[in-house]
Design a protein around this motif. Structure first.
Motif, PDB file in Angstrom:
ATOM      1  N   GLY A  31       0.845  -1.184   0.000  1.00  0.00           N
ATOM      2  CA  GLY A  31       0.000   0.000   0.000  1.00  0.00           C
ATOM      3  C   GLY A  31       0.879   1.232   0.000  1.00  0.00           C
ATOM      4  N   THR A  32       0.269   2.378   0.120  1.00  0.00           N
ATOM      5  CA  THR A  32       1.051   3.623   0.093  1.00  0.00           C
ATOM      6  C   THR A  32       1.896   3.786   1.350  1.00  0.00           C
ATOM      7  N   THR A  33       1.406   3.334   2.488  1.00  0.00           N
ATOM      8  CA  THR A  33       2.158   3.500   3.733  1.00  0.00           C
ATOM      9  C   THR A  33       2.462   2.185   4.421  1.00  0.00           C
ATOM     10  N   SER A  34       2.167   1.069   3.787  1.00  0.00           N
ATOM     11  CA  SER A  34       2.400  -0.205   4.461  1.00  0.00           C
ATOM     12  C   SER A  34       2.679  -1.308   3.443  1.00  0.00           C
ATOM     13  N   SER A  35       3.281  -2.359   3.957  1.00  0.00           N
ATOM     14  CA  SER A  35       3.497  -3.571   3.173  1.00  0.00           C
ATOM     15  C   SER A  35       3.502  -4.750   4.131  1.00  0.00           C
ATOM     16  N   SER A  36       3.165  -5.902   3.612  1.00  0.00           N
ATOM     17  CA  SER A  36       3.151  -7.090   4.453  1.00  0.00           C
ATOM     18  C   SER A  36       3.572  -8.297   3.640  1.00  0.00           C
ATOM     19  N   ASP A  37       4.052  -9.278   4.371  1.00  0.00           N
ATOM     20  CA  ASP A  37       4.442 -10.533   3.745  1.00  0.00           C
ATOM     21  C   ASP A  37       4.021 -11.674   4.660  1.00  0.00           C
ATOM     22  N   LEU A  38       4.672 -12.804   4.520  1.00  0.00           N
ATOM     23  CA  LEU A  38       4.324 -13.955   5.332  1.00  0.00           C
ATOM     24  C   LEU A  38       4.839 -13.843   6.757  1.00  0.00           C
ATOM     25  N   TRP A  39       5.770 -12.935   6.997  1.00  0.00           N
ATOM     26  CA  TRP A  39       6.449 -12.875   8.289  1.00  0.00           C
ATOM     27  C   TRP A  39       6.179 -11.588   9.061  1.00  0.00           C
ATOM     28  N   ASN A  40       6.000 -10.453   8.372  1.00  0.00           N
ATOM     29  CA  ASN A  40       5.861  -9.152   9.030  1.00  0.00           C
ATOM     30  C   ASN A  40       4.795  -8.301   8.369  1.00  0.00           C
ATOM     31  N   ASN A  41       4.221  -7.399   9.170  1.00  0.00           N
ATOM     32  CA  ASN A  41       3.377  -6.319   8.669  1.00  0.00           C
ATOM     33  C   ASN A  41       4.109  -5.027   8.997  1.00  0.00           C
ATOM     34  N   CYS A  42       4.517  -4.290   7.990  1.00  0.00           N
ATOM     35  CA  CYS A  42       5.289  -3.069   8.200  1.00  0.00           C
ATOM     36  C   CYS A  42       4.491  -1.859   7.737  1.00  0.00           C
ATOM     37  N   SER A  43       4.614  -0.765   8.481  1.00  0.00           N
ATOM     38  CA  SER A  43       3.909   0.459   8.111  1.00  0.00           C
ATOM     39  C   SER A  43       4.755   1.667   8.465  1.00  0.00           C
ATOM     40  N   THR A  44       4.487   2.757   7.766  1.00  0.00           N
ATOM     41  CA  THR A  44       5.159   4.024   8.017  1.00  0.00           C
ATOM     42  C   THR A  44       4.185   4.922   8.770  1.00  0.00           C
ATOM     43  N   THR A  45       4.547   5.298   9.977  1.00  0.00           N
ATOM     44  CA  THR A  45       3.711   6.182  10.779  1.00  0.00           C
ATOM     45  C   THR A  45       4.567   7.286  11.375  1.00  0.00           C
ATOM     46  N   ASN A  46       4.153   8.508  11.189  1.00  0.00           N
ATOM     47  CA  ASN A  46       4.851   9.680  11.738  1.00  0.00           C
ATOM     48  C   ASN A  46       6.330   9.692  11.375  1.00  0.00           C
ATOM     49  N   GLY A  47       6.635   9.345  10.162  1.00  0.00           N
ATOM     50  CA  GLY A  47       8.012   9.371   9.685  1.00  0.00           C
ATOM     51  C   GLY A  47       8.842   8.172  10.102  1.00  0.00           C
ATOM     52  N   GLY A  48       8.300   7.245  10.866  1.00  0.00           N
ATOM     53  CA  GLY A  48       9.036   6.060  11.302  1.00  0.00           C
ATOM     54  C   GLY A  48       8.510   4.806  10.639  1.00  0.00           C
ATOM     55  N   TYR A  49       9.360   3.815  10.559  1.00  0.00           N
ATOM     56  CA  TYR A  49       9.009   2.540   9.938  1.00  0.00           C
ATOM     57  C   TYR A  49       8.854   1.523  11.050  1.00  0.00           C
ATOM     58  N   HIS A  50       7.675   0.895  11.150  1.00  0.00           N
ATOM     59  CA  HIS A  50       7.370  -0.013  12.237  1.00  0.00           C
ATOM     60  C   HIS A  50       6.899  -1.349  11.669  1.00  0.00           C
ATOM     61  N   CYS A  51       7.466  -2.450  12.171  1.00  0.00           N
ATOM     62  CA  CYS A  51       7.076  -3.788  11.720  1.00  0.00           C
ATOM     63  C   CYS A  51       6.569  -4.615  12.895  1.00  0.00           C
ATOM     64  N   ASP A  52       5.471  -5.313  12.668  1.00  0.00           N
ATOM     65  CA  ASP A  52       4.904  -6.245  13.633  1.00  0.00           C
ATOM     66  C   ASP A  52       4.954  -7.642  13.043  1.00  0.00           C
ATOM     67  N   PRO A  53       5.168  -8.654  13.888  1.00  0.00           N
ATOM     68  CA  PRO A  53       5.172 -10.021  13.349  1.00  0.00           C
ATOM     69  C   PRO A  53       3.788 -10.421  12.857  1.00  0.00           C
ATOM     70  N   ALA A  54       3.772 -11.278  11.871  1.00  0.00           N
ATOM     71  CA  ALA A  54       2.510 -11.747  11.285  1.00  0.00           C
ATOM     72  C   ALA A  54       2.019 -12.944  12.088  1.00  0.00           C
ATOM     73  N   ASN A  55       1.290 -12.662  13.149  1.00  0.00           N
ATOM     74  CA  ASN A  55       0.779 -13.744  13.996  1.00  0.00           C
ATOM     75  C   ASN A  55      -0.724 -13.622  14.162  1.00  0.00           C
ATOM     76  N   THR A  56      -1.433 -13.496  13.051  1.00  0.00           N
ATOM     77  CA  THR A  56      -2.870 -13.261  13.109  1.00  0.00           C
ATOM     78  C   THR A  56      -3.693 -14.539  13.157  1.00  0.00           C
ATOM     79  N   GLY A  57      -3.093 -15.657  13.014  1.00  0.00           N
ATOM     80  CA  GLY A  57      -3.876 -16.885  13.084  1.00  0.00           C
ATOM     81  C   GLY A  57      -3.172 -18.046  12.420  1.00  0.00           C
ATOM     82  N   VAL A  58      -3.862 -19.167  12.442  1.00  0.00           N
ATOM     83  CA  VAL A  58      -3.261 -20.384  11.920  1.00  0.00           C
ATOM     84  C   VAL A  58      -3.153 -20.363  10.401  1.00  0.00           C
ATOM     85  N   TRP A  59      -3.969 -19.571   9.718  1.00  0.00           N
ATOM     86  CA  TRP A  59      -3.913 -19.570   8.259  1.00  0.00           C
ATOM     87  C   TRP A  59      -2.590 -19.010   7.753  1.00  0.00           C
TER      88      TRP A  59
END
Length: 157
Positions: A31-59
């Motif tokens: 997307g314009t401010t975010s990207s995701s893959d099989l391992w992380n969800n990354c987004s740009t907020t307030n000039g910083g780049y933040h990544c969270d692990p992709a642990n949303t479920g068994v799928w």
């Protein structure tokens, strides 16, 4: 015959590279401010780049496992091809190599289908499927075609 074997190996390695890259990179959805893959969800907020692990479920874990299995099976298939190339008797088929490569293609297809069906509940509406997702889908027919060629191929002197 040598040219045919070289072409099959190039096709197999191309599928293997597509599998590696599509599994590793952070561009399954973009997307314009975010990207995701099989391992992380990354987004740009307030000039910083933040990544969270992709642990949303068994799928997502199922997709991760299927993509890793496809890489492993494709690598085993390439190894078996070279082993069978030197040990298979004249007129023999590369059946075992083909089965492993066809299984690798089915694993990548299953992973991509699960991601396609389940990602709308995980990915924002402003994002679209990225180039790594497309590479995973491109790896499916390449792996399937090379697997079918292995099954049909007979060893000649």
């Amino acid at each position: 015959m040598l040219l045919l074997l070289l072409g099959i190996v190039v096709l197999h390695i191309a599928a293997l590279v597509l599998l590696f890259v599509s599994t590793i990179v952070n561009a399954w959805t973009t997307g314009t401010t975010s990207s995701s893959d099989l391992w992380n969800n990354c987004s740009t907020t307030n000039g910083g780049y933040h990544c969270d692990p992709a642990n949303t479920g068994v799928w997502i874990q199922a997709v991760q496992a299927l993509m890793i299995l496809s890489i492993i099976f494709s690598f085993i298939s390439l190894f078996l091809f070279f082993c069978q190339l030197f040990t298979l008797q004249k007129g023999g088929r590369f059946f075992l190599t083909g089965v492993f490569q066809i299984l690798a293609s089915l694993f990548v297809m299953s992973g991509a289908v699960i991601y396609t069906v389940m990602s709308p509940e995980w990915v924002h509406d402003s994002e679209a499927f990225g180039w790594a997702y497309i590479m995973a889908w491109a790896a499916f027919p390449l792996a399937l075609i090379s697997g079918l060629i292995y099954v049909i191929l007979r060893k000649r002197e």
